[in-house]
Design an enzyme around this catalytic site. Structure first.
Site, PDB file in Angstrom:
ATOM      1  N   HIS A   1     -56.940   4.546 -14.447  1.00  0.00           N
ATOM      2  CA  HIS A   1     -56.667   4.036 -13.115  1.00  0.00           C
ATOM      3  C   HIS A   1     -55.447   3.121 -13.089  1.00  0.00           C
ATOM      4  CE1 HIS A   1     -57.537   3.077  -9.007  1.00  0.00           C
ATOM      5  NE2 HIS A   1     -57.759   1.805  -9.253  1.00  0.00           N
TER       6      HIS A   1
ATOM      7  N   SER B   1     -54.228   0.690  -6.362  1.00  0.00           N
ATOM      8  CA  SER B   1     -55.663   0.667  -6.082  1.00  0.00           C
ATOM      9  C   SER B   1     -55.932   0.174  -4.659  1.00  0.00           C
ATOM     10  CB  SER B   1     -56.335  -0.217  -7.137  1.00  0.00           C
ATOM     11  OG  SER B   1     -57.699   0.005  -7.173  1.00  0.00           O
TER      12      SER B   1
ATOM     13  N   ASP C   1     -59.025  10.037 -13.110  1.00  0.00           N
ATOM     14  CA  ASP C   1     -59.196   8.655 -12.657  1.00  0.00           C
ATOM     15  C   ASP C   1     -60.563   8.560 -11.987  1.00  0.00           C
ATOM     16  OD1 ASP C   1     -59.205   6.209 -11.433  1.00  0.00           O
ATOM     17  OD2 ASP C   1     -57.273   6.443 -10.423  1.00  0.00           O
TER      18      ASP C   1
END
Lengths: 274, 403
Positions: free
Chosen positions: A250, A100, A222
């Protein structure tokens, strides 16, 4: 330059080093979590690599007293955390594994100090979360403001994340060992600033400066880092390999560790630089 | 069983079961009513699709990781999105469960319409209170810090003023006071030499050493004078084109006879602010340095690359951070290289690693000074036998508040 002196980086960033290999594999967690996120992944690599885990200041088991609102007001403070850890441990030729927001932290660090890195594995990366005329990031400014509000609401019952109910989970004794360590950011103010920095930053222009081999692991469906974003990164980073995963959501390193490990290993074996 | 099913459907809260991939496998009637969408339409959807966008982020970054790692997540505030798009604030509790070896999650949604209003008020009050408190604390802290800093600054200005006086004084010493005795020694030495006949070879040799020392002294005082004077460059700060400066510097080095040819490879270097004369000089010194440390077996090639990065504008203050645009330039040669443990030593005044060269040991110290004058940094990394890379980091703008 900018190396933070006079501070014990190891305890500040809750650094853990183990494994039987010599080449370092440095795992960097995303927003909202800590190094625990990686526990389904690193066991697959601990025989061949030196595993390095850490928490950003303000997250996980880091020293929240070291949090500095000026330093962490942009991703660059987090970049400095990563560089501090590498310098402190004397690492070089690291395989960086980021999730991320950490993907951009890794990208910026690799441009700043290329000698520290060998390759980058980016899981669910995004260089910009908010849409503009020519770019789809997946979010509007108002979505992010709502998120900040929602985080605030959830911190009314903040103890839920750290409270005794979670600390003593009888049903999942295998988690017991790590329950003494806190899971998420320990301070709502820090978490909120981290959220703002994460979701409002724009690193699209930095992508072309990446020189290392890069693996982009893109999840299907996602919502935080949609497929268009992953494809955009792949186009911008010349030396990148793009894999669309079957995993959804995610957090493939939590929901589909098998697939994640397989794609990582494939990249590492094929990587001619290794 | 039928009663249980009935109760489940009619629970005063929405209830869903979803699998590891996040797909809803069961939804009760109450949830259907809350979302204005029959339960059978909800089954098969991904759970996060029932949420507003901001709740989806929270679900992915906090809720799901928590549930996955701890097996439960309680009292989480999320917002559902009804079929018509209107938000439904809910409090969520969720558990992991295993049925026939299959992991799934049970999740209940209790609407919190009233509680939410109350919480929002509470938060708003809290926020204002906190803000006022924070601002107050910050102002107090800043006031104390300012006073301390002003005091420190005042002292440092005194010391600095003294130092720069001494520095300029030193310049004068090199320019005149030291040159004069050297000139005299040289003059009378020449006279003596032209007059006398010397009895033996030993005396001849001693004279040669004296002569060489005089030349060395002259060279050193000249170089030191140069070093002191570089800080006095009078040209204004302008936007610099590093490509142009590099070419000019290379041509100058060739013209001055340091090397017949230098193979220079440059990428598209970003522009930055600085004094042109000083940066040209810096590149001249870097070229000279590379020539002096050329590898005997290969043609000298210098590769210069540049990239934009962000660095903390504060270099001394330990707790101050302001990340601003910087330019990083790497000047890499394919020369003999040096042992990397000396990567700081080489920037010291009169420090020389390679004793075989004619250089004064001032070049890199001069470069360091030029970077300091531009609030930048310089460092070196090297591999013996492969070459040396000089890394320069300098702010894009010279005015602190720009960028």
């Amino acid at each position: 330059m900018g190396f933070t002196l006079g501070m014990d980086v190891i305890s500040r960033n809750n650094v853990k080093v183990f494994g039987h290999g010599s080449q370092p594999m440095v795992f960097a967690h995303g927003f909202g979590c800590g190094q625990h996120m990686w526990r389904y992944i690193w066991p697959a690599f601990e025989n061949d690599y030196k595993i390095v885990l850490f928490d950003y200041v303000g997250s996980g088991g880091s020293d929240a007293l070291a949090y500095n609102t000026e330093r962490y007001d942009s991703l660059h403070g987090y970049v400095q955390d990563l560089l501090d850890v590498c310098h402190e441990l004397g690492l070089s030729k690291c395989i960086f594994v980021g999730h991320s927001v950490s993907c951009m932290v890794g990208v910026l660090a690799s441009v700043k100090a290329p000698e520290l890195f060998d390759s980058l594995i980016l899981i669910g990366p995004s260089a910009r979360y908010i849409d503009d005329e020519k770019y789809t990031g997946g979010f509007k400014q108002t979505d992010i403001e709502e998120l900040l509000e929602m985080m605030e609401k959830n911190y009314i019952g903040w103890s839920n994340f750290l409270g005794p109910a979670i600390m003593q989970n009888q049903e999942r004794p295998e988690l017991g060992a790590e329950l003494t360590e806190s899971f998420c950011s320990t301070d709502p103010k820090i978490a909120k600033q981290f959220a703002r920095v994460t979701f409002l930053s724009d690193n699209r222009k930095d992508l072309v400066n990446v020189r290392h081999p890069v693996l982009i692991l893109q999840c299907s469906e996602d919502i935080i880092a949609p497929v268009q974003v992953g494809e955009f990164l792949h186009r911008q980073i010349s030396n990148s390999e793009y894999k669309l995963m079957q995993a959804t959501g995610h957090c493939p390193h939590l929901s589909a560790p098998g697939e994640t490990i397989e794609l990582m290993s494939e990249f590492l074996t094929n990587n001619p630089w290794k | 069983m039928e009663i249980a099913e009935h109760i489940l459907q009619e629970l005063p809260c929405g209830c869903v079961v979803f699998d590891e991939a996040g797909t809803v496998t069961f939804a009760n009637r109450t949830l259907g009513l809350l979302l204005n969408n029959p339960a059978e339409n909800i089954v098969g959807q991904r759970l996060e699709m029932l949420l507003t966008i901001s709740s989806r982020i929270f679900y992915q970054t906090h809720f799901f990781p928590l549930l996955r790692l701890k097996g439960q997540a309680n009292e989480i505030f999320l917002t559902l999105k009804s079929e018509s798009g209107s938000p439904v604030p809910v409090m969520v509790n969720a558990n992991a469960t295993t049925n026939n070896g299959q992991l799934s999650y049970i999740c209940v949604f209790a609407p919190v319409w009233e509680r939410q209003k109350y919480e929002e008020q509470l938060l708003e009050t809290n926020r204002r209170h906190q803000q006022a408190q924070q601002e107050n604390a910050m102002l107090n802290e800043l006031r104390d810090e300012l006073e301390l800093n002003q005091f420190e600054l005042d002292r440092k200005i005194s010391i600095l003023r003294e130092h720069s006086q001494e520095y300029l004084q030193m310049g004068k010493v090199f320019m005149h006071d030291m040159q004069e005795p050297i000139r005299k020694i040289s003059l009378f030495f020449d006279k003596l030499k032209s007059k006398g006949k010397f009895a033996n070879a030993d005396d001849e040799m001693h004279l040669a050493v004296i002569n060489k020392s005089i030349l060395r002294l002259r060279f050193l005082t000249g170089s030191l004078l140069d070093f002191v004077q570089i800080s006095k460059a009078a040209d204004p700060v302008t936007m610099l084109n590093a490509n142009e400066l590099l070419v000019q510097a290379r041509n100058q080095v060739i013209r001055d006879g340091y090397s017949p040819e230098i193979n220079l490879v440059t990428g598209n270097l970003p522009e930055f602010e600085g004094r042109a004369s000083q940066f040209r000089r810096l590149f001249v010194e870097l070229f000279k340095n590379a020539i002096e440390n050329k590898h005997p077996d290969r043609e000298l090639t210098i590769q210069v690359t540049g990239v934009a990065i962000e660095e903390n504008a504060y270099q001394n203050h330990l707790s101050k951070y302001k990340y601003i645009d910087h330019i990083k330039i790497e000047f890499a040669d394919n020369g003999i290289g040096f042992d990397d443990q000396f990567n700081e030593y080489i920037f010291g005044l009169l420090n020389k690693l390679n004793a075989d060269t004619n250089g004064s040991g001032l070049g890199l110290a001069l470069c360091k000074q030029i970077l300091s004058l531009h609030y930048g940094k310089i460092k070196a990394k090297s591999v013996i036998g492969q070459g040396t890379t000089i890394v320069i980091v300098v702010p894009l703008h010279q005015t602190a508040l720009q960028g």
